[in-house]
Design a protein around this motif. Structure first.
Motif, PDB file in Angstrom:
ATOM      1  N   HIS A 159       5.978   0.543  -0.024  1.00 38.47           N
ATOM      2  CA  HIS A 159       5.621  -0.748   0.557  1.00 38.47           C
ATOM      3  C   HIS A 159       6.346  -1.815  -0.263  1.00 38.47           C
ATOM      4  CE1 HIS A 159       2.504   1.359   2.747  1.00 38.47           C
ATOM      5  NE2 HIS A 159       2.084   1.873   1.603  1.00 38.47           N
ATOM      6  N   PRO A 160       7.555  -2.206   0.168  1.00 39.20           N
ATOM      7  CA  PRO A 160       8.325  -3.190  -0.599  1.00 39.20           C
ATOM      8  C   PRO A 160       7.527  -4.474  -0.852  1.00 39.20           C
ATOM      9  CG  PRO A 160       9.711  -2.198   1.065  1.00 39.20           C
ATOM     10  CD  PRO A 160       8.295  -1.734   1.336  1.00 39.20           C
ATOM     11  N   GLY A 161       7.460  -4.857  -2.128  1.00 35.68           N
ATOM     12  CA  GLY A 161       6.782  -6.087  -2.505  1.00 35.68           C
ATOM     13  C   GLY A 161       5.273  -6.017  -2.580  1.00 35.68           C
ATOM     14  N   ALA A 162       4.690  -4.829  -2.426  1.00 31.24           N
ATOM     15  CA  ALA A 162       3.226  -4.717  -2.454  1.00 31.24           C
ATOM     16  C   ALA A 162       2.768  -3.565  -3.343  1.00 31.24           C
ATOM     17  CB  ALA A 162       2.685  -4.514  -1.046  1.00 31.24           C
ATOM     18  N   GLU A 163       1.627  -3.784  -3.970  1.00 33.81           N
ATOM     19  CA  GLU A 163       0.932  -2.732  -4.706  1.00 33.81           C
ATOM     20  C   GLU A 163      -0.081  -2.088  -3.770  1.00 33.81           C
ATOM     21  OE1 GLU A 163       0.360  -4.073  -9.200  1.00 33.81           O
ATOM     22  OE2 GLU A 163      -0.471  -5.521  -7.789  1.00 33.81           O
ATOM     23  N   GLU A 164      -0.527  -0.883  -4.119  1.00 37.23           N
ATOM     24  CA  GLU A 164      -1.546  -0.213  -3.322  1.00 37.23           C
ATOM     25  C   GLU A 164      -2.523   0.491  -4.245  1.00 37.23           C
ATOM     26  OE1 GLU A 164      -2.001   3.069   0.311  1.00 37.23           O
ATOM     27  OE2 GLU A 164      -0.021   2.607  -0.492  1.00 37.23           O
ATOM     28  N   ILE A 165      -3.769   0.522  -3.821  1.00 36.59           N
ATOM     29  CA  ILE A 165      -4.807   1.316  -4.465  1.00 36.59           C
ATOM     30  C   ILE A 165      -5.297   2.301  -3.425  1.00 36.59           C
ATOM     31  CG2 ILE A 165      -7.134   1.335  -5.439  1.00 36.59           C
ATOM     32  CD1 ILE A 165      -6.584  -1.580  -6.327  1.00 36.59           C
ATOM     33  N   ILE A 166      -5.427   3.563  -3.809  1.00 33.54           N
ATOM     34  CA  ILE A 166      -6.009   4.590  -2.945  1.00 33.54           C
ATOM     35  C   ILE A 166      -7.235   5.126  -3.671  1.00 33.54           C
ATOM     36  CG2 ILE A 166      -5.689   6.830  -1.845  1.00 33.54           C
ATOM     37  CD1 ILE A 166      -2.644   6.259  -1.881  1.00 33.54           C
ATOM     38  N   PHE A 167      -8.370   5.112  -2.995  1.00 31.53           N
ATOM     39  CA  PHE A 167      -9.600   5.669  -3.557  1.00 31.53           C
ATOM     40  C   PHE A 167     -10.016   6.841  -2.673  1.00 31.53           C
ATOM     41  CE2 PHE A 167     -14.208   6.095  -3.824  1.00 31.53           C
ATOM     42  CZ  PHE A 167     -14.366   6.234  -5.188  1.00 31.53           C
ATOM     43  N   VAL A 168     -10.189   8.012  -3.282  1.00 32.74           N
ATOM     44  CA  VAL A 168     -10.593   9.200  -2.530  1.00 32.74           C
ATOM     45  C   VAL A 168     -12.107   9.178  -2.341  1.00 32.74           C
ATOM     46  CG1 VAL A 168     -10.578  11.719  -2.429  1.00 32.74           C
ATOM     47  CG2 VAL A 168      -8.662  10.504  -3.502  1.00 32.74           C
ATOM     48  N   ILE A 169     -12.527   9.078  -1.085  1.00 38.40           N
ATOM     49  CA  ILE A 169     -13.955   9.088  -0.756  1.00 38.40           C
ATOM     50  C   ILE A 169     -14.457  10.522  -0.665  1.00 38.40           C
ATOM     51  CG2 ILE A 169     -15.667   8.485   1.005  1.00 38.40           C
ATOM     52  CD1 ILE A 169     -13.779   6.133   1.780  1.00 38.40           C
ATOM     53  N   SER A 170     -13.708  11.358   0.084  1.00 35.38           N
ATOM     54  CA  SER A 170     -14.126  12.754   0.257  1.00 35.38           C
ATOM     55  C   SER A 170     -12.905  13.626   0.537  1.00 35.38           C
ATOM     56  CB  SER A 170     -15.127  12.874   1.410  1.00 35.38           C
ATOM     57  OG  SER A 170     -14.534  12.466   2.631  1.00 35.38           O
ATOM     58  N   GLY A 171     -13.089  14.910   0.325  1.00 34.60           N
ATOM     59  CA  GLY A 171     -12.021  15.861   0.561  1.00 34.60           C
ATOM     60  C   GLY A 171     -11.183  16.118  -0.681  1.00 34.60           C
ATOM     61  N   ALA A 172     -10.153  16.927  -0.510  1.00 36.77           N
ATOM     62  CA  ALA A 172      -9.271  17.292  -1.621  1.00 36.77           C
ATOM     63  C   ALA A 172      -7.835  17.200  -1.155  1.00 36.77           C
ATOM     64  CB  ALA A 172      -9.572  18.711  -2.090  1.00 36.77           C
ATOM     65  N   GLY A 173      -6.978  16.770  -2.056  1.00 40.18           N
ATOM     66  CA  GLY A 173      -5.588  16.629  -1.655  1.00 40.18           C
ATOM     67  C   GLY A 173      -4.630  16.610  -2.812  1.00 40.18           C
ATOM     68  N   GLU A 174      -3.388  16.384  -2.451  1.00 42.96           N
ATOM     69  CA  GLU A 174      -2.301  16.286  -3.406  1.00 42.96           C
ATOM     70  C   GLU A 174      -1.689  14.899  -3.254  1.00 42.96           C
ATOM     71  OE1 GLU A 174       0.456  19.764  -4.217  1.00 42.96           O
ATOM     72  OE2 GLU A 174       1.707  18.437  -2.986  1.00 42.96           O
ATOM     73  N   GLN A 175      -1.572  14.188  -4.368  1.00 38.99           N
ATOM     74  CA  GLN A 175      -1.014  12.836  -4.371  1.00 38.99           C
ATOM     75  C   GLN A 175       0.240  12.806  -5.219  1.00 38.99           C
ATOM     76  OE1 GLN A 175      -2.240   9.949  -2.715  1.00 38.99           O
ATOM     77  NE2 GLN A 175      -0.213   9.264  -3.293  1.00 38.99           N
ATOM     78  N   MET A 176       1.301  12.227  -4.641  1.00 34.99           N
ATOM     79  CA  MET A 176       2.537  12.036  -5.381  1.00 34.99           C
ATOM     80  C   MET A 176       2.763  10.532  -5.533  1.00 34.99           C
ATOM     81  SD  MET A 176       5.950  11.004  -5.333  1.00 34.99           S
ATOM     82  CE  MET A 176       6.471  10.927  -3.648  1.00 34.99           C
ATOM     83  N   VAL A 177       3.138  10.129  -6.764  1.00 38.54           N
ATOM     84  CA  VAL A 177       3.522   8.753  -7.064  1.00 38.54           C
ATOM     85  C   VAL A 177       4.762   8.830  -7.941  1.00 38.54           C
ATOM     86  CG1 VAL A 177       2.850   6.571  -8.159  1.00 38.54           C
ATOM     87  CG2 VAL A 177       1.107   8.007  -7.093  1.00 38.54           C
ATOM     88  N   GLU A 178       5.778   8.061  -7.625  1.00 39.77           N
ATOM     89  CA  GLU A 178       6.957   8.040  -8.472  1.00 39.77           C
ATOM     90  C   GLU A 178       6.722   7.150  -9.687  1.00 39.77           C
ATOM     91  OE1 GLU A 178      10.640   8.971  -5.466  1.00 39.77           O
ATOM     92  OE2 GLU A 178      10.318   6.910  -6.075  1.00 39.77           O
ATOM     93  N   ASP A 179       7.224   7.600 -10.840  1.00 39.04           N
ATOM     94  CA  ASP A 179       7.113   6.782 -12.045  1.00 39.04           C
ATOM     95  C   ASP A 179       8.205   5.714 -12.043  1.00 39.04           C
ATOM     96  OD1 ASP A 179       9.502   7.963 -12.983  1.00 39.04           O
ATOM     97  OD2 ASP A 179       8.492   9.228 -14.450  1.00 39.04           O
ATOM     98  N   GLU A 180       8.288   4.957 -13.116  1.00 39.98           N
ATOM     99  CA  GLU A 180       9.242   3.837 -13.185  1.00 39.98           C
ATOM    100  C   GLU A 180      10.704   4.284 -13.149  1.00 39.98           C
ATOM    101  OE1 GLU A 180       7.777   5.124 -17.147  1.00 39.98           O
ATOM    102  OE2 GLU A 180       6.755   4.357 -15.389  1.00 39.98           O
ATOM    103  N   ASN A 181      10.963   5.584 -13.387  1.00 45.31           N
ATOM    104  CA  ASN A 181      12.326   6.118 -13.331  1.00 45.31           C
ATOM    105  C   ASN A 181      12.621   6.833 -12.017  1.00 45.31           C
ATOM    106  OD1 ASN A 181      12.967   5.280 -16.015  1.00 45.31           O
ATOM    107  ND2 ASN A 181      11.682   6.959 -16.745  1.00 45.31           N
ATOM    108  N   GLY A 182      11.677   6.795 -11.088  1.00 44.83           N
ATOM    109  CA  GLY A 182      11.871   7.450  -9.801  1.00 44.83           C
ATOM    110  C   GLY A 182      11.533   8.928  -9.792  1.00 44.83           C
TER     111      GLY A 182
END
Length: 137
Positions: A55-78
């Motif tokens: 999301h160019p120019g925006a931050e995001e917060i994701i809060f897991v309410i229920s279920g299980a998953g896999e989350q990927m986030v790139e670090d500052e080096n990509g």
């Protein structure tokens, strides 16, 4: 009960439908006049998820309410950082950073997402599998 701008359930707003799930915006300029952030509830069926994106120019917060998953986030080096996530986990996505979420559990996964500033969610309307779902879906 009549919907007002302060107390909003996902069932009370139209939703963005996709092949991978849906987003019910419960906080946004067009929903209740919020102008500094937007957010809502994401429902992901088992095995589904959204592809790597940012999301160019925006931050995001994701809060897991229920279920299980896999989350990927790139670090500052990509470099991708991937973790297993479950109920109670908060994921911070820095401004313009690529990320992806996949439901790896046997049942549905539900998230609450927040975008700051408001607006990145509107670009979702341009995706080829986007469809506007009526209130109550």
């Amino acid at each position: 009960m009549t919907r007002d701008k302060y107390f909003i359930y996902p069932k009370d707003v139209s939703a963005f439908g996709f092949d991978w799930g849906k987003l019910s915006l419960t906080v946004a300029p067009e929903v209740n006049g919020a102008d500094r952030f937007s957010g809502g509830v994401v429902d992901l069926p088992s095995g589904e998820g959204h592809a790597r994106h940012n999301h160019p120019g925006a931050e995001e917060i994701i809060f897991v309410i229920s279920g299980a998953g896999e989350q990927m986030v790139e670090d500052e080096n990509g470099n991708p950082i991937t973790r297993q996530v479950g109920p109670g986990c908060t994921i911070y996505i820095p401004e313009s950073r690529f990320h992806a979420t996949k439901n790896t559990g046997a049942g549905p996964m539900q998230l609450f997402v927040v975008y700051s500033p408001a607006g990145p969610e509107l670009a979702l309307r341009e995706l080829p599998d986007f469809r506007q779902l009526p209130v109550g879906c």
